[in-house]
Write a protein that holds these residues in place. Structure first.
Motif: not given
Length: 74
Positions: A2, A6, A27
């Motif tokens: 990730t 995140e 993001d």
């Protein structure tokens, strides 16, 4: 694996906005991205976002299209 974006605490992430225009951030892997101003804010290896305006990275046209999910139309 990730991304750093995140991995941010959801409560913290929900409250993070761009310090320049107070708008929503996208993001973008190990950064938070403001598509309106085309600047990215880094998230360090400890998961701490650097939200200092002076440290924001300028994003060019091609990268902006990729990060913002825009299609290339000419």
């Amino acid at each position: 694996m990730t991304s750093r974006a995140e991995q941010l605490d959801p409560v913290v992430r929900a409250r993070l906005v761009c310090p320049q225009d107070l708008g929503e951030l996208i993001d973008a892997g190990d950064e938070l991205y403001n598509p309106r101003l085309r600047v990215a804010y880094a998230i360090d290896e400890l998961g701490i976002p650097n939200m200092l305006i002076a440290d924001a990275r300028k994003v060019g046209d091609d990268e902006h299209q990729l990060l913002a999910g825009e299609s290339k139309e000419k």
